[in-house]
Scaffold this active site. Structure first.
Site, PDB file in Angstrom:
ATOM      1  CD  GLU A   1      -1.385  -0.073   3.660  1.00 19.92           C
ATOM      2  OE1 GLU A   1      -1.864   1.030   3.980  1.00 19.92           O
ATOM      3  OE2 GLU A   1      -1.721  -1.147   4.185  1.00 19.92           O
TER       4      GLU A   1
ATOM      5  CG  HIS B   1      -2.274  -7.140  10.239  1.00 22.09           C
ATOM      6  ND1 HIS B   1      -1.104  -6.744   9.634  1.00 22.09           N
ATOM      7  CD2 HIS B   1      -3.045  -6.025  10.367  1.00 22.09           C
ATOM      8  CE1 HIS B   1      -1.154  -5.441   9.404  1.00 22.09           C
ATOM      9  NE2 HIS B   1      -2.325  -4.982   9.833  1.00 22.09           N
TER      10      HIS B   1
ATOM     11  CB  CYS C   1      -2.420  -4.507   6.339  1.00 19.66           C
ATOM     12  SG  CYS C   1      -1.851  -2.893   6.920  1.00 19.66           S
TER      13      CYS C   1
END
Length: 385
Positions: free
Chosen positions: A79, A233, A111
């Site tokens: 990103e 994450h 993400c």
């Protein structure tokens, strides 16, 4: 047919700051960063590095002649793209010296895109089992100096080979996706720094995990005790803790203890690097594999999240001798150079960013294998060293 992650490698910059020092300069209690956010150090990006150089540096650690002969595709998830049209995968392919018959594309969904890349790669390998796909999750997290998000910045790249003979993790077929239109984090085309509603984003993240994991349980009948660890994450390490604790509740039995211990192992590298966006889940996976007693045959659950928002829960089985197919991340981190907060701010302010002017950077202080030499005629110039 087994399809999954065959080899993994991580790369970051050679510079970092200690967040305790940042806290002092910003007039903040250091515990707010080290305990409240769960971060200790943060990668600092010199102007001569970007997602292309970092992605190439990570992928270079996986390259052998045999890999090159069987590589069909490069998928770069980011990103932090450097061009609105041309895929950064093409730049990386060129820096690595790969042949011209390799497919090269770039993916974006905050993400989450690294996980999308892995799933797409699995499909390609299923069609052509003799081929290997290179997935690179590479990002630079920027929120701005003296902002609320400053402490959750970072930079790095995780490169992974996806093949039909995985030596690290054989990915199981069942996964659960969740997609909703949520404005918890975004970066308009005109901005170099992201915009985020931090508290809201954390709440969405936790809710997404609960939803996809609950649905996974309904589909498979598996429970917490079926997992050696749950890998999250980790844009900052406290976020994973919030998700796990939200799911475990007041459980303090042997299974809950095992999962909490696994989480701690997965957080170690992220605490030292910071947020690497698309690569954060896979840096956590590397951290878990290298800092926890893991056995072949163990099942791991992986929760991927990308603001905007997309979530996915999927699982994999650890393969024999998996450590032989990863690079030593801790040894690499220990070789980095700590910079002062003043030096960090100077490097932050001299990034190429969205400037259209011609620039030629001084490369004498950057000894990385690949560097961004500058920009000329609106084109970024990359060099091997």
């Amino acid at each position: 047919m087994k399809i999954g992650i065959d080899r993994m490698a991580f790369a970051t910059t050679n510079e970092y700051i200690d967040l305790r020092e940042l806290a002092k300069v910003r007039g903040v209690d250091p515990n707010k960063y080290t305990i409240g956010i769960g971060q200790d150090q943060q990668a600092v990006v010199p102007p001569t590095q970007d997602i292309v150089t970092l992605g190439a540096a990570a992928a270079r650690k996986l390259m052998t002649k045999q890999v090159g002969d069987h590589l069909s595709t490069i998928i770069v998830a980011t990103e932090s793209g450097v061009d609105n049209s041309k895929a950064s995968a093409i730049n990386i392919k060129e820096l690595l010296g790969l042949n011209d018959y390799v497919r090269a594309v770039e993916l974006k969904e905050a993400c989450y895109a690294g996980t999308a890349g892995i799933q797409f790669a699995r499909g390609l390998v299923a069609l052509h089992p003799q081929e290997t796909v290179l997935v690179i999750a590479t990002d630079i997290a920027r929120y701005g100096l003296q902002t609320a998000g400053e402490v959750t910045q970072g930079a790095g790249a995780v490169a992974m080979l996806i093949s039909a003979t995985p030596h690290i993790l054989a990915i199981e077929p069942t996964s659960v996706n969740l997609t909703k239109d949520v404005m918890d984090f975004w970066r308009p085309l005109y901005a170099t720094e992201a915009m985020v509603d931090g508290k809201y984003s954390t709440n969405v993240y936790v809710d997404f995990f609960k939803q996809v994991f609950t649905r996974y349980q309904m589909m498979t009948g598996r429970q917490f005790n079926d997992f050696a660890g749950l890998i999250f994450h980790l844009p900052f390490t406290k976020m994973g803790k919030k998700a796990l604790e939200g799911a475990l509740g007041d459980r303090h039995d042997q299974v809950a203890t095992r999962l909490r211990t696994a989480l701690t192992a997965s957080q170690l590298y992220c605490r030292q690097v910071g947020n690497v966006y698309t690569g954060s889940l896979y840096l956590a996976l590397l951290s878990f594999l290298q800092n926890r007693q893991v056995n072949a045959g163990d099942r791991l659950g992986l929760f991927s999240y990308g603001s905007g928002a997309e979530g996915e829960f999927y699982t994999g089985i650890v393969q024999p001798h998996f450590l032989d197919h990863t690079n030593d991340v801790q040894a690499m981190l220990q070789k980095r150079h700590q910079v002062s907060i003043t030096e960090y701010e100077d490097m932050f302010n001299h990034q190429l960013g969205m400037d259209e002017q011609d620039v030629e950077f001084d490369l004498s202080n950057d000894h990385a294998p690949f560097v961004l030499a500058g920009q000329k005629n609106h084109q970024r110039i990359y060099k091997r060293q």
